[in-house]
Design an enzyme around this catalytic site. Structure first.
Site, PDB file in Angstrom:
ATOM      1  N   LYS A   1       0.813  -1.220   0.000  1.00 44.64           N
ATOM      2  CA  LYS A   1       0.000   0.000   0.000  1.00 44.64           C
ATOM      3  C   LYS A   1       0.844   1.266   0.000  1.00 44.64           C
ATOM      4  CE  LYS A   1      -4.260  -2.103   1.321  1.00 44.64           C
ATOM      5  NZ  LYS A   1      -5.269  -2.430   2.335  1.00 44.64           N
TER       6      LYS A   1
ATOM      7  N   ARG B   1      -3.320 -10.129   5.073  1.00 47.58           N
ATOM      8  CA  ARG B   1      -3.733 -10.256   3.663  1.00 47.58           C
ATOM      9  C   ARG B   1      -2.588  -9.747   2.800  1.00 47.58           C
ATOM     10  NH1 ARG B   1      -5.920  -7.068  -0.307  1.00 47.58           N
ATOM     11  NH2 ARG B   1      -7.524  -8.011  -1.611  1.00 47.58           N
TER      12      ARG B   1
HETATM   13  N1  HH2 Z   1      -7.272  -4.151   0.801  1.00 46.96           N
HETATM   14  C1  HH2 Z   1      -7.616  -4.217  -0.495  1.00 46.96           C
HETATM   15  C2  HH2 Z   1      -8.715  -4.982  -0.912  1.00 46.96           C
HETATM   16  N2  HH2 Z   1      -9.418  -5.709  -0.028  1.00 46.96           N
HETATM   17  N3  HH2 Z   1      -9.782  -6.436   2.177  1.00 46.96           N
HETATM   18  C3  HH2 Z   1      -9.455  -6.404   3.471  1.00 46.96           C
HETATM   19  N4  HH2 Z   1     -10.144  -7.140   4.362  1.00 46.96           N
HETATM   20  N5  HH2 Z   1      -8.403  -5.651   3.934  1.00 46.96           N
HETATM   21  C4  HH2 Z   1      -7.656  -4.876   3.104  1.00 46.96           C
HETATM   22  O1  HH2 Z   1      -6.728  -4.182   3.574  1.00 46.96           O
HETATM   23  C5  HH2 Z   1      -7.984  -4.886   1.709  1.00 46.96           C
HETATM   24  C6  HH2 Z   1      -9.083  -5.688   1.278  1.00 46.96           C
HETATM   25  C7  HH2 Z   1      -6.824  -3.440  -1.499  1.00 46.96           C
HETATM   26  O2  HH2 Z   1      -5.790  -4.259  -2.052  1.00 46.96           O
HETATM   27  P1  HH2 Z   1      -5.885  -4.984  -3.473  1.00 46.96           P
HETATM   28  O3  HH2 Z   1      -7.025  -5.951  -3.492  1.00 46.96           O
HETATM   29  O4  HH2 Z   1      -4.580  -5.568  -3.819  1.00 46.96           O
HETATM   30  O5  HH2 Z   1      -6.128  -3.804  -4.490  1.00 46.96           O
HETATM   31  P2  HH2 Z   1      -7.386  -3.384  -5.358  1.00 46.96           P
HETATM   32  O6  HH2 Z   1      -8.473  -2.987  -4.408  1.00 46.96           O
HETATM   33  O7  HH2 Z   1      -6.874  -2.251  -6.202  1.00 46.96           O
HETATM   34  O8  HH2 Z   1      -7.814  -4.568  -6.181  1.00 46.96           O
END
Ligand code: HH2
Length: 279
Positions: A216, A258
């Site tokens: 992040k 995660r």
């Molecule tokens: N962060 C993201 C998405 N889902 N769920 C939980 N429970 N906690 C988190 O910190 C979290 C989450 C964002 O990361 P990512 O899925 O890699 O990115 P994007 O939303 O751009 O797909």
């Protein structure tokens, strides 16, 4: 004084290492957008993450990065369902990362065992479908959340919100409810650091805590501060901060992290476990 050892020992002794590996079936996720949009690539990636030590695979079809545009239900279903179905058929514990009831219901019908909801609004769906639930904190929505987020006391406000949503999910019949501070979701660098520094406040609620710091932008900012060049590394080059904050979170009492980079995280947790067990 409560020490990291006191906090970590139950986790070590139970032998539970909870690592949630991320599979984003999206063209625009902030760190891996487009890499796993093809179903075969996503399924292969999910299987590889399990082989590398992931305990859960979190499948998502909508980016929730700052300023991301919402995805229609049909398109989100088209992206995630074949991936959920294939991994669940292998016996992989699959979590569906969605804010939409229709997507959550269809994913559970396809074999998902957990609803990971960044809007913390699908507790009743988890209750009705009999799966685990993650309530995550977000201020506003992805389009606006990073526009000057303001809190009085970020830790207390996030805790109170999460307990309210988690209690609601329990009342709706969910047996396994997780809470997640939502690092980067409507939070400045200082808000994110305050939440990481005070994870014990969330742990004290009694709900198991999930933390997602992986790649992040807070970690990019911290990496730039650490280097004389001051250059912010791209999302795919934030491994050190991702590992450090994952291990930190587990030492402070979180029960799951995660992450995108499963093998390196699993190795770091193993080293920490062994050092703590020998202490
Ligand atoms: N962060 C993201 C998405 N889902 N769920 C939980 N429970 N906690 C988190 O910190 C979290 C989450 C964002 O990361 P990512 O899925 O890699 O990115 P994007 O939303 O751009 O797909």
């Amino acid at each position: 004084m409560v020490t990291g050892r006191d906090i970590c020992l139950p986790f070590v002794e139970s032998g539970r290492r909870r690592v949630m590996g991320v599979v984003n079936v999206t063209p625009d996720s902030f760190s891996d957008g487009g890499q796993f949009l093809d179903h075969r690539a996503a399924i292969a990636h999910g299987r590889a993450l399990v082989d590398q030590g992931a305990d859960w695979i979190d499948v998502g079809g909508e980016s929730t990065r700052p300023r991301a545009a919402p995805v229609p239900v049909d398109e989100e279903l088209r992206r995630v369902l074949p991936v959920v179905e294939a991994l669940a058929a292998d016996g992989v514990p699959v979590s569906i990362d969605t804010r939409k009831a229709a997507v959550a219901e269809a994913a559970v019908a396809a074999g998902a065992r957990m609803i990971n909801d960044v809007s913390a609004s699908l507790g009743a769906v988890a209750g009705a479908t009999g799966v685990a639930f993650v309530a995550m904190h977000m201020l506003g929505d992805p389009r606006t959340m990073q526009a000057e987020p303001v809190y009085g006391d970020v830790v207390a406000e996030v805790r109170d919100f999460l307990v309210d949503r988690a209690d609601g999910a329990r009342a709706a019949g969910v047996r396994e409810v997780w809470i997640d501070p939502g690092i980067g979701f409507g939070k400045t660098l200082d808000h994110n650091l305050a939440l990481l520094a005070n994870l014990d406040v969330l742990v004290a609620t009694g709900y198991p805590v999930l933390v997602g710091t992986s790649r992040k932008s807070t970690l990019g900012t911290l990496a730039a501060r650490a280097e004389r060049s001051g250059t912010v590394p791209p999302a795919g080059d934030r491994l050190e901060g991702s590992i450090a904050t994952a291990v930190w979170s587990l030492l402070r009492g979180a029960s799951m992290v995660r992450v995108h980079e499963v093998p390196a995280t699993v190795r770091a947790i193993e080293a920490c476990d062994r050092a703590l067990a020998a202490a």
